[in-house]
Design an enzyme around this catalytic site. Structure first.
Site, PDB file in Angstrom:
ATOM      1  N   LYS A  10       0.848  -1.209   0.000  1.00 28.61           N
ATOM      2  CA  LYS A  10       0.000   0.000   0.000  1.00 28.61           C
ATOM      3  C   LYS A  10       0.869   1.239   0.000  1.00 28.61           C
ATOM      4  O   LYS A  10       2.049   1.208   0.390  1.00 28.61           O
ATOM      5  CB  LYS A  10      -0.944   0.029   1.218  1.00 28.61           C
ATOM      6  N   ASP A 135      -2.063  -1.990  10.354  1.00 27.70           N
ATOM      7  CA  ASP A 135      -2.340  -1.952   8.915  1.00 27.70           C
ATOM      8  C   ASP A 135      -2.950  -3.252   8.389  1.00 27.70           C
ATOM      9  O   ASP A 135      -3.303  -3.346   7.214  1.00 27.70           O
ATOM     10  CB  ASP A 135      -1.034  -1.691   8.123  1.00 27.70           C
TER      11      ASP A 135
HETATM   12  P1  ATP Z   1       4.104   0.040   7.648  1.00 28.66           P
HETATM   13  O1  ATP Z   1       3.857   0.874   6.424  1.00 28.66           O
HETATM   14  O2  ATP Z   1       2.916  -0.865   7.996  1.00 28.66           O
HETATM   15  O3  ATP Z   1       4.666   0.768   8.803  1.00 28.66           O
HETATM   16  P2  ATP Z   1       6.667  -0.880   6.774  1.00 28.66           P
HETATM   17  O4  ATP Z   1       6.704  -1.040   5.283  1.00 28.66           O
HETATM   18  O5  ATP Z   1       7.244   0.380   7.314  1.00 28.66           O
HETATM   19  O6  ATP Z   1       5.180  -1.074   7.231  1.00 28.66           O
HETATM   20  P3  ATP Z   1       7.442  -3.594   7.141  1.00 28.66           P
HETATM   21  O7  ATP Z   1       7.989  -3.851   5.786  1.00 28.66           O
HETATM   22  O8  ATP Z   1       6.122  -4.180   7.436  1.00 28.66           O
HETATM   23  O9  ATP Z   1       7.412  -2.027   7.454  1.00 28.66           O
HETATM   24  O10 ATP Z   1       8.539  -4.085   8.173  1.00 28.66           O
HETATM   25  C1  ATP Z   1       8.907  -3.428   9.355  1.00 28.66           C
HETATM   26  C2  ATP Z   1       9.830  -4.365  10.153  1.00 28.66           C
HETATM   27  O11 ATP Z   1       9.081  -5.522  10.544  1.00 28.66           O
HETATM   28  C3  ATP Z   1      10.995  -4.910   9.336  1.00 28.66           C
HETATM   29  O12 ATP Z   1      12.152  -4.162   9.574  1.00 28.66           O
HETATM   30  C4  ATP Z   1      11.159  -6.353   9.781  1.00 28.66           C
HETATM   31  O13 ATP Z   1      12.230  -6.532  10.676  1.00 28.66           O
HETATM   32  C5  ATP Z   1       9.885  -6.688  10.537  1.00 28.66           C
HETATM   33  N1  ATP Z   1       9.114  -7.760   9.865  1.00 28.66           N
HETATM   34  C6  ATP Z   1       8.554  -8.802  10.488  1.00 28.66           C
HETATM   35  N2  ATP Z   1       7.901  -9.588   9.622  1.00 28.66           N
HETATM   36  C7  ATP Z   1       8.034  -9.054   8.406  1.00 28.66           C
HETATM   37  C8  ATP Z   1       7.581  -9.417   7.098  1.00 28.66           C
HETATM   38  N3  ATP Z   1       6.851 -10.517   6.892  1.00 28.66           N
HETATM   39  N4  ATP Z   1       7.887  -8.594   6.077  1.00 28.66           N
HETATM   40  C9  ATP Z   1       8.598  -7.471   6.294  1.00 28.66           C
HETATM   41  N5  ATP Z   1       9.074  -7.084   7.499  1.00 28.66           N
HETATM   42  C10 ATP Z   1       8.798  -7.864   8.552  1.00 28.66           C
END
Ligand code: ATP
Length: 292
Positions: A10, A135
């Site tokens: 997203k 989310d």
């Molecule tokens: P959001 O926009 O919901 O804040 P994001 O894109 O900033 O998400 P994610 O990619 O969901 O962040 O990952 C944040 C942290 O979560 C990563 O640094 C990782 O260590 C941990 N993590 C745990 N499970 C997962 C997964 N399946 N995919 C990605 N990151 C994961």
């Protein structure tokens, strides 16, 4: 039974924080948009236990992986004794503000609902999703949505008119928890610039893409330092984007384009200094079962 789910990333067309609640959570006002950039999540039924593998070696494969937690919460919520073997083929950049982890968690919940024939309602999906992450309820449903409260109040909005997003994720990682911490610290003593929420809603309802572009907004942009933000935005403007903004707590920056040739040319130039650059389209679904 083996289920394969496309777990969509997203972007935030708008992200605002209304207030910090007494329980430490933040009351949010976000417009989320699913895009056609996917992790592929495969889930197989096991008699018991959870096994997880991931194509990305940097990510955890134990309960620190949010997809693992989603399976645990599913079995608890549905009061089922069962197990799951999960594989995540990672394409969505992580720690990017694109809800990659939440998309994987949502995909696991949708797959397990099918495998265990639990036929959860939208309300139950939302309640369960929220136990896993803010989310996750959105990532289960996807599309174009107004997301409020701590992530559990979802209102579907009309699809965006035909358009293209150029999405660029600089190397830098941003921790969502840290971004909220910085927001809390900075807003203790000083005022913060909020977004034009009613303007954005009107533009989406009117299918006025040009005003959507002009109205994009993210409250974190004034607090989260992203070194490449300015150069990324200037390249996007050079190729006539309708607007550009940071997604989530960053560092990803995206621009909206009404012409594919401009989006492609912009992405080509951005790729010379940011390899994680994608041209995407909006989609109207979050977790989509591909095959079973
Ligand atoms: P959001 O926009 O919901 O804040 P994001 O894109 O900033 O998400 P994610 O990619 O969901 O962040 O990952 C944040 C942290 O979560 C990563 O640094 C990782 O260590 C941990 N993590 C745990 N499970 C997962 C997964 N399946 N995919 C990605 N990151 C994961």
């Amino acid at each position: 039974m083996i289920i394969t789910v496309k777990a969509a990333a997203k972007i935030n067309l708008m992200l605002d924080i209304l207030q910090k609640l007494n329980n430490g959570y933040h009351s949010l006002w976000m417009i989320m948009q699913s895009v056609d950039l996917y992790d592929v999540v495969t889930v197989e039924q096991l008699a018991k236990g959870i096994e997880l593998t991931c194509s990305e070696p940097e990510l955890p494969t134990d309960r620190k992986n949010i997809a693992y937690k989603a399976a645990e919460e599913f079995f608890k919520f549905c009061n089922i004794k069962g197990g799951a073997k999960i594989h995540i083929d990672k394409k969505i950049p992580f720690a990017a503000g694109m809800a990659g982890g939440s998309a994987d968690a949502a995909a696991v919940i949708v797959a397990l609902d099918k495998i265990y024939s639990t036929a959860l309602s939208v309300k139950q999906f939302t309640k369960l999703g929220l136990k896993v992450g803010a989310d996750v309820p959105f990532c289960i449903q996807g599309g174009t949505m107004l997301v409020q409260d701590i992530g559990g109040v979802l209102s579907p909005l009309p699809d965006l008119p035909d358009c293209y997003f150029v999405i660029s994720k600089p190397e830098q990682s941003v921790s969502t928890a840290q971004a909220y911490g910085t927001f809390d610290e900075c807003t203790k003593n000083s005022r913060c610039r909020h977004t034009d929420q009613s303007g954005m809603l009107r533009a989406i309802i009117d299918e006025d893409l040009s005003t959507v572009g002009k109205t994009l907004g993210n409250v974190f942009e004034q607090f989260v330092e992203v070194h490449e933000r300015v150069p990324i935005k200037s390249v996007m403007r050079k190729y006539a984007c309708l607007g550009c903004c940071m997604s989530g707590s960053g560092p990803t920056v995206f621009g909206i384009f009404d012409k594919k040739k401009n989006a492609d040319a912009c992405a080509k130039e951005l790729k010379t200094f940011i390899k994680d650059t994608f041209v995407c389209k909006p989609i109207n679904q979050g977790s989509e079962i591909k095959e079973s």
